[in-house]
Write a protein that holds these residues in place. Structure first.
Motif, PDB file in Angstrom:
ATOM      1  N   MET A 171       0.905  -1.166  -0.143  1.00 13.16           N
ATOM      2  CA  MET A 171      -0.039   0.085  -0.051  1.00 13.16           C
ATOM      3  C   MET A 171       0.864   1.102   0.064  1.00 13.16           C
ATOM      4  SD  MET A 171      -3.398   0.087   0.097  1.00 13.16           S
ATOM      5  CE  MET A 171      -4.544   1.406  -0.099  1.00 13.16           C
ATOM      6  N   ARG A 172       1.139   1.662  -1.303  1.00 14.68           N
ATOM      7  CA  ARG A 172       2.080   2.699  -1.136  1.00 14.68           C
ATOM      8  C   ARG A 172       1.509   3.704  -2.231  1.00 14.68           C
ATOM      9  NH1 ARG A 172       7.428   1.699   0.768  1.00 14.68           N
ATOM     10  NH2 ARG A 172       6.567   1.607   2.799  1.00 14.68           N
ATOM     11  N   MET A 173       1.901   5.181  -1.724  1.00 14.04           N
ATOM     12  CA  MET A 173       1.428   6.252  -2.965  1.00 14.04           C
ATOM     13  C   MET A 173       2.775   6.089  -3.889  1.00 14.04           C
ATOM     14  SD  MET A 173      -0.892   8.313  -3.812  1.00 14.04           S
ATOM     15  CE  MET A 173      -2.059   8.245  -2.315  1.00 14.04           C
ATOM     16  N   SER A 174       2.541   6.106  -5.007  1.00 12.95           N
ATOM     17  CA  SER A 174       3.856   6.155  -6.006  1.00 12.95           C
ATOM     18  C   SER A 174       4.334   7.657  -5.817  1.00 12.95           C
ATOM     19  CB  SER A 174       3.097   6.188  -7.350  1.00 12.95           C
ATOM     20  OG  SER A 174       2.455   7.177  -7.732  1.00 12.95           O
ATOM     21  N   LEU A 215       1.459  -0.190   5.586  1.00  9.65           N
ATOM     22  CA  LEU A 215       0.065   0.552   5.270  1.00  9.65           C
ATOM     23  C   LEU A 215       0.408   2.052   5.360  1.00  9.65           C
ATOM     24  CD1 LEU A 215      -2.531  -1.246   7.869  1.00  9.65           C
ATOM     25  CD2 LEU A 215      -2.434  -1.388   5.222  1.00  9.65           C
ATOM     26  N   VAL A 216       1.815   2.300   5.436  1.00  9.59           N
ATOM     27  CA  VAL A 216       1.925   3.604   5.720  1.00  9.59           C
ATOM     28  C   VAL A 216       2.153   4.136   4.007  1.00  9.59           C
ATOM     29  CG1 VAL A 216       3.615   5.685   6.409  1.00  9.59           C
ATOM     30  CG2 VAL A 216       2.894   3.486   7.726  1.00  9.59           C
ATOM     31  N   VAL A 230       3.999   6.517   2.247  1.00  9.60           N
ATOM     32  CA  VAL A 230       5.174   6.646   1.725  1.00  9.60           C
ATOM     33  C   VAL A 230       6.324   6.271   2.373  1.00  9.60           C
ATOM     34  CG1 VAL A 230       4.319   8.886   0.550  1.00  9.60           C
ATOM     35  CG2 VAL A 230       5.464   8.882   2.829  1.00  9.60           C
ATOM     36  N   ALA A 231       7.457   5.994   1.676  1.00 12.25           N
ATOM     37  CA  ALA A 231       8.695   5.002   2.116  1.00 12.25           C
ATOM     38  C   ALA A 231       9.132   5.871   3.217  1.00 12.25           C
ATOM     39  CB  ALA A 231       9.647   4.959   0.799  1.00 12.25           C
ATOM     40  N   CYS A 232       9.436   7.101   3.274  1.00 13.62           N
ATOM     41  CA  CYS A 232      10.284   7.608   4.216  1.00 13.62           C
ATOM     42  C   CYS A 232       9.550   7.609   5.832  1.00 13.62           C
ATOM     43  CB  CYS A 232      10.454   9.294   3.783  1.00 13.62           C
ATOM     44  SG  CYS A 232       8.991  10.152   4.204  1.00 13.62           S
ATOM     45  N   MET A 233       8.480   7.034   5.874  1.00 17.60           N
ATOM     46  CA  MET A 233       7.800   7.191   7.042  1.00 17.60           C
ATOM     47  C   MET A 233       7.929   5.495   7.882  1.00 17.60           C
ATOM     48  SD  MET A 233       4.467   9.545   6.709  1.00 17.60           S
ATOM     49  CE  MET A 233       4.815  10.948   5.702  1.00 17.60           C
ATOM     50  N   ASP A 234       8.456   4.656   6.851  1.00 20.93           N
ATOM     51  CA  ASP A 234       8.510   3.277   7.419  1.00 20.93           C
ATOM     52  C   ASP A 234       9.388   3.099   8.650  1.00 20.93           C
ATOM     53  OD1 ASP A 234       6.784   1.725   6.109  1.00 20.93           O
ATOM     54  OD2 ASP A 234       8.237   0.871   4.499  1.00 20.93           O
ATOM     55  N   GLN A 235      10.465   3.706   8.941  1.00 22.55           N
ATOM     56  CA  GLN A 235      11.115   3.763   9.753  1.00 22.55           C
ATOM     57  C   GLN A 235      10.590   4.272  11.032  1.00 22.55           C
ATOM     58  OE1 GLN A 235      12.503   5.313   7.168  1.00 22.55           O
ATOM     59  NE2 GLN A 235      13.245   3.241   6.217  1.00 22.55           N
ATOM     60  N   LYS A 236      10.912   3.424  12.296  1.00 21.36           N
ATOM     61  CA  LYS A 236      10.197   3.971  13.300  1.00 21.36           C
ATOM     62  C   LYS A 236      10.594   5.219  13.959  1.00 21.36           C
ATOM     63  CE  LYS A 236       9.174  -0.772  14.500  1.00 21.36           C
ATOM     64  NZ  LYS A 236       9.612  -2.054  15.145  1.00 21.36           N
ATOM     65  N   GLU A 270      -2.913   7.167   8.842  1.00 19.76           N
ATOM     66  CA  GLU A 270      -3.794   6.668   9.963  1.00 19.76           C
ATOM     67  C   GLU A 270      -4.912   6.517   9.632  1.00 19.76           C
ATOM     68  OE1 GLU A 270      -3.469  10.316  12.417  1.00 19.76           O
ATOM     69  OE2 GLU A 270      -1.428   9.560  13.626  1.00 19.76           O
ATOM     70  N   ARG A 271      -5.562   7.104   8.714  1.00 21.17           N
ATOM     71  CA  ARG A 271      -6.981   6.724   8.271  1.00 21.17           C
ATOM     72  C   ARG A 271      -7.159   5.160   7.915  1.00 21.17           C
ATOM     73  NH1 ARG A 271     -10.302  11.326   8.325  1.00 21.17           N
ATOM     74  NH2 ARG A 271      -8.932  12.821   9.131  1.00 21.17           N
ATOM     75  N   ILE A 272      -6.144   4.842   7.293  1.00 24.48           N
ATOM     76  CA  ILE A 272      -6.039   3.727   6.569  1.00 24.48           C
ATOM     77  C   ILE A 272      -6.073   2.575   7.593  1.00 24.48           C
ATOM     78  CG2 ILE A 272      -4.655   1.733   5.038  1.00 24.48           C
ATOM     79  CD1 ILE A 272      -4.054   4.207   3.238  1.00 24.48           C
TER      80      ILE A 272
END
Lengths: 143, 143
Positions: free
Chosen positions: A1-4, B87-88, B90-96, B116-118
DNA sequence: AGCATACCCGAGTAAAATTGTCAATTATTT
DNA sequence: AAATAATTGACAATTTTACTCGGGTATGCT
């Protein structure tokens, strides 16, 4: 689930365009430099944004792009739609004529509901909202 | 913005497992036949579901998989987390440790809010909800 | 007119992600 | 022992993504 990144770039570029346009056209070259997005890639995106009637182009020297409507009337979901990124989470729901698996799929309703939430959220945010937020952040940095 | 088929398969398989298990283990072969998902691919998915503590395995003849907890306590977002689908958006938010672009990105808040909504939506649905819905649909078809 | 600027457009392409398959092994029951 | 079924790691095909490239075309300026 990723926004491109395509969709991410498109939103960033639109905010940047709105931020730096005082009614006069902004060239892609300027946006490219400020946002570190390749010029040729931006061109691709703006062809789609123009077809989506979100921006107008002005050719020739001193030309560039303008918003086609006031920023307050441009929603984030429209930007993403324009660059051809589906907001519906599964493939079978893309077609307008509905999903074949309508009855069989147990999980159908989950994805359908999720798609609606996503749309709902992104349509609640306008380009004007994002631009104002950007302006606040710029002030913070400068103070 | 697409949910991978991996995540879709995982949810379908879990519903099917719950639907056909009367307390006894269900083999992947059965699920494979009923849901038309390749057996070897299912194996891959269930390794992850087991590591995510959503199912328990029973080896040997008559073996298979069981839910590790009551279906009412299994949320859809947990299933998707287990098969390693972020479920996030964009990539840059994956890290904790948070996003580097925290201050700069204007669009950060959009993706964060969307994530958050998802999460919120998918955590509001349990495996029990989906199973009940499936049972209703089966009755409809048979009547 | 000639030149520079800037949009316009289609094709191509390398890397990454997705979606799987295959082969071999281990544990369990009959 | 034989059959069943999970377990594991490596590998391969396909698709998508994220671009680049090479040419155009319209416009304004000198």
């Amino acid at each position: 689930m990723r926004m491109s990144t395509k969709a991410q770039y498109a939103v960033r570029a639109m905010v940047n365009l709105n931020l730096h346009s005082g009614g006069s056209p902004v060239s892609l070259r300027d946006i490219s430099l400020r946002e570190s997005i390749s010029l040729t890639y931006l061109e691709q995106l703006f062809v789609k944004l123009r077809r989506g009637k979100l921006v107008k182009s002005v050719r020739g020297p001193g030309g560039g792009y303008l918003l086609a409507r006031p920023a307050r009337d441009i929603q984030v979901d429209e930007i993403i739609d324009s660059v051809e990124e589906s907001l519906v989470p599964v493939a079978c729901m893309d077609q307008k004529h509905g999903c074949l698996c309508d009855d069989q799929c147990v999980t159908h309703n989950v994805w359908h509901g999720l798609g609606e939430r996503i749309r709902q959220f992104l349509s609640s945010i306008t380009l004007a909202d994002l631009t104002e937020e950007a302006q606040r952040k710029i002030k913070q940095v400068n103070s």
